[in-house]
Design an enzyme around this catalytic site. Structure first.
Site, short mmCIF file in Angstrom:
data_model
loop_
_atom_site.label_atom_id
_atom_site.label_comp_id
_atom_site.label_asym_id
_atom_site.label_seq_id
_atom_site.Cartn_x
_atom_site.Cartn_y
_atom_site.Cartn_z
N ARG A 181 0.85 -1.19 0.00
CA ARG A 181 0.00 0.00 0.00
C ARG A 181 0.88 1.24 0.00
O ARG A 181 1.60 1.51 0.97
CB ARG A 181 -0.93 0.04 1.22
CG ARG A 181 -1.77 1.32 1.25
CD ARG A 181 -2.98 1.22 2.16
NE ARG A 181 -2.66 1.21 3.57
CZ ARG A 181 -3.56 1.30 4.55
NH1 ARG A 181 -4.87 1.38 4.24
NH2 ARG A 181 -3.20 1.26 5.81
N ASP A 461 -3.57 3.23 14.22
CA ASP A 461 -2.75 3.79 13.15
C ASP A 461 -3.28 5.18 12.83
O ASP A 461 -4.08 5.74 13.58
CB ASP A 461 -2.70 2.87 11.92
CG ASP A 461 -4.06 2.73 11.23
OD1 ASP A 461 -5.02 3.42 11.61
OD2 ASP A 461 -4.15 1.91 10.28
#
Length: 546
Positions: A181, A461
């Site tokens: 990603r 996150d």
């Protein structure tokens, strides 16, 4: 978007390739960024940067429309795409079965453990779980190069009475399939200047990885494969199509060789899922319910809408009507077009010292994964290896084939109103204080180079920190918002909560980024008091690292 401020490049770091300069130096950098790759970065930037800036401007204009009271809706000019009879390209064999995927940052230990974890897929994350210091980015790229080559190893030094521990990859056939990603379109790579301006961070991530690994992965029938984050429109998807086709041509790869899964993690993108699939139809293999960023996007989209204020984060679950509608519409859309519909993240971490608390947490994971597989998802995400057997058992029992793309969910009828209807609930004092703590602790760790932080047995996150930060801003700037006990949510409450937080956290030496707590408190206070909601937390924070 204005460029991130950058330092004047050291003349000794300017490469022979005309037009490009690197403003930082790291051991082995010349080998990682050879002239041929530098030339690719230059050509990518020059072709894509005007379009990237145009799309970032389109985002700003879209948000101005929402701030003025406008609402998202399905596009009339793309009705033919939504109603057309078409399918995406066939899914490669390596991605047919994606029932359990694990995600995490790109440091060597994480890469080894994730590839060895027993998950079907590992998403190596340069985005929300990586603090993009120049060191982290280069270490991550080297780790992935060594992993693809099959010889990545790591030895953790002995400490606190524990012996050194060595980590090595299992045989290739036993490893998870690797997906990468990159960063989203909004993030610059300030250390790479092309024609004097920073290039897109995501283009840097993809180009470096593909340059070093594409041929080896293609020879193994393993891609390369990517997850594309934070798209808001089909035009942004088309920009990625142009970028990937450019890289394929430069590297001599067949067109469509690089496959992608797109995270539907912004509210505007939920209204353009057919269109996003269509823009990437020759290489897209699925969409993913990026639930945490999606909640953040809902908050940001409706930051000026007093009738769409959400309750505290813990009450905004996937069973809330607007999230259930989003999930089921994604499944229906993907399966109609022959693509995978991936479920969302289970962020829980096993609670080692509390058997009862751990069982309650795992029960929530089981319920969430059962909901997903029953609804028709083809796979799911977990943040910790210990959750893999739980998720796998549930999907194995309910999905006895590689995927369930044949489940068309023709019963799903989702309107635009369904996708924006807010959930009901409360804001408790614990919920307010929890948002402050999560945001400060995550920010401190991120500023210290750590983008994936365990807090209260959840893996936090950037996405979850964004929820906390955006909720605080919205609650503080709306009128007459109170805690469940009647206390007004105002800047006096914020100040007292921030002041009390260091004492609540205890010894900063025991916390990730503990030395940055005061800086994180000051930054959260500044962002919360600003008259305008900062678009992304990582934009001002990025200026404070490296």
């Amino acid at each position: 978007m204005s460029a991130v401020p950058h330092s004047r490049p050291d003349p000794s770091l300017i490469r022979a390739t005309p037009g490009i300069a690197i403003t930082r130096s790291s051991p082995g950098q010349a080998q990682l960024l050879p002239p041929a790759l530098m030339a690719l970065l230059v050509s990518l930037h020059r072709e894509l940067e005007p379009g990237r800036q145009a799309q970032l401007q389109a985002r700003r204009q879209r948000q101005e429309f929402f701030d003025a009271g406008g609402l998202p809706d399905f596009r009339e000019d793309t009705r033919a795409i939504r109603e057309g009879d078409w399918q995406v390209a066939p899914t490669p064999a390596a991605l047919q079965d994606r029932r359990v995927e694990i995600t995490g940052p790109v440091d060597p230990k994480m890469v080894i453990n994730a590839l060895n974890s027993g998950a079907k897929v590992f998403m190596a994350d340069f985005e929300d779980s990586t603090s993009p210091t120049w060191h982290n980015l280069l270490v991550g790229q080297r780790a992935l190069i060594d992993a693809v080559a099959g010889h990545l190893q790591f030895t953790a030094a002995a400490q606190a009475g524990k012996p050194a521990k060595h980590y090595a990859l299992k045989p290739f056939e036993q490893q998870a399939v690797l997906l990468v990603r990159p960063r989203g379109w909004h993030l610059d790579e300030k250390h790479v200047l092309i024609d004097g301006t920073p290039m897109a961070g995501g283009l840097f991530d993809v180009a470096v990885f593909a340059f070093h690994n594409a041929r080896a992965l293609m020879d193994k029938d393993r891609g390369p494969y990517f997850y594309l984050p934070k798209l808001q429109s089909m035009e942004e998807a088309a920009l990625w199509e142009t970028a990937l086709a450019h890289i394929e041509a430069a590297l001599g790869l067949p067109q469509g060789q690089m496959k992608v899964t797109v995270l539907i993690e912004t509210l505007p993108a939920a209204f353009e899922m057919h269109e996003i699939l269509h823009a990437l139809r020759d290489r897209v293999v699925g969409l993913n319910c990026g639930r945490w960023d999606y909640i953040f996007s809902y908050l940001k989209t409706f930051r000026r809408h007093a009738d769409k204020i959400l309750p505290e984060r813990g009450q905004v679950t996937m069973t809330q009507p607007f999230l259930k509608a989003y999930s089921e519409l994604l499944i229906q859309t993907c399966h109609q077009r022959g693509a995978h519909a991936m479920g969302g993240m289970a962020a829980q971490i096993p609670i080692s010292h509390d058997e009862s608390g751990n069982e309650q947490a795992m029960a929530r994971v089981r319920a969430d994964k059962l909901r997903e597989v029953t609804a028709g998802h083809d796979g799911t995400w977990v943040a910790h290896p210990a959750l893999i057997p739980i998720a796998r058992e549930i999907f194995d029992e309910r999905m006895r084939r590689p995927n369930q793309k044949d489940v068309l969910r023709e019963d799903v009828l989702v309107t635009g109103e369904d996708l924006i209807r807010p959930s009901t609930g409360t804001i408790t004092r614990a919920g307010f204080e929890g948002n402050v703590e999560v945001c400060v602790r995550y920010l401190a760790a991120w500023l210290d180079g750590n983008g994936c932080v365990p807090i209260h047995w959840l893996m936090e996150d950037a996405a979850t920190a964004e929820i906390s930060r955006t909720q605080l801003w919205q609650w503080l700037h709306a009128r007459d918002i109170h805690l469940a006990d009647g206390t007004a949510i105002d800047f006096k409450l914020l100040a007292s909560t921030l002041q009390a937080l260091p004492g609540k956290l205890g010894d900063p030496g025991q916390l990730p980024g503990g030395g940055k707590i005061d800086e994180a408190i000051a930054l959260l206070d500044e962002l919360s008091r600003s008259d305008e909601l900062t678009e992304f937390l990582t934009l001002p924070a990025y200026q404070r690292i490296d």
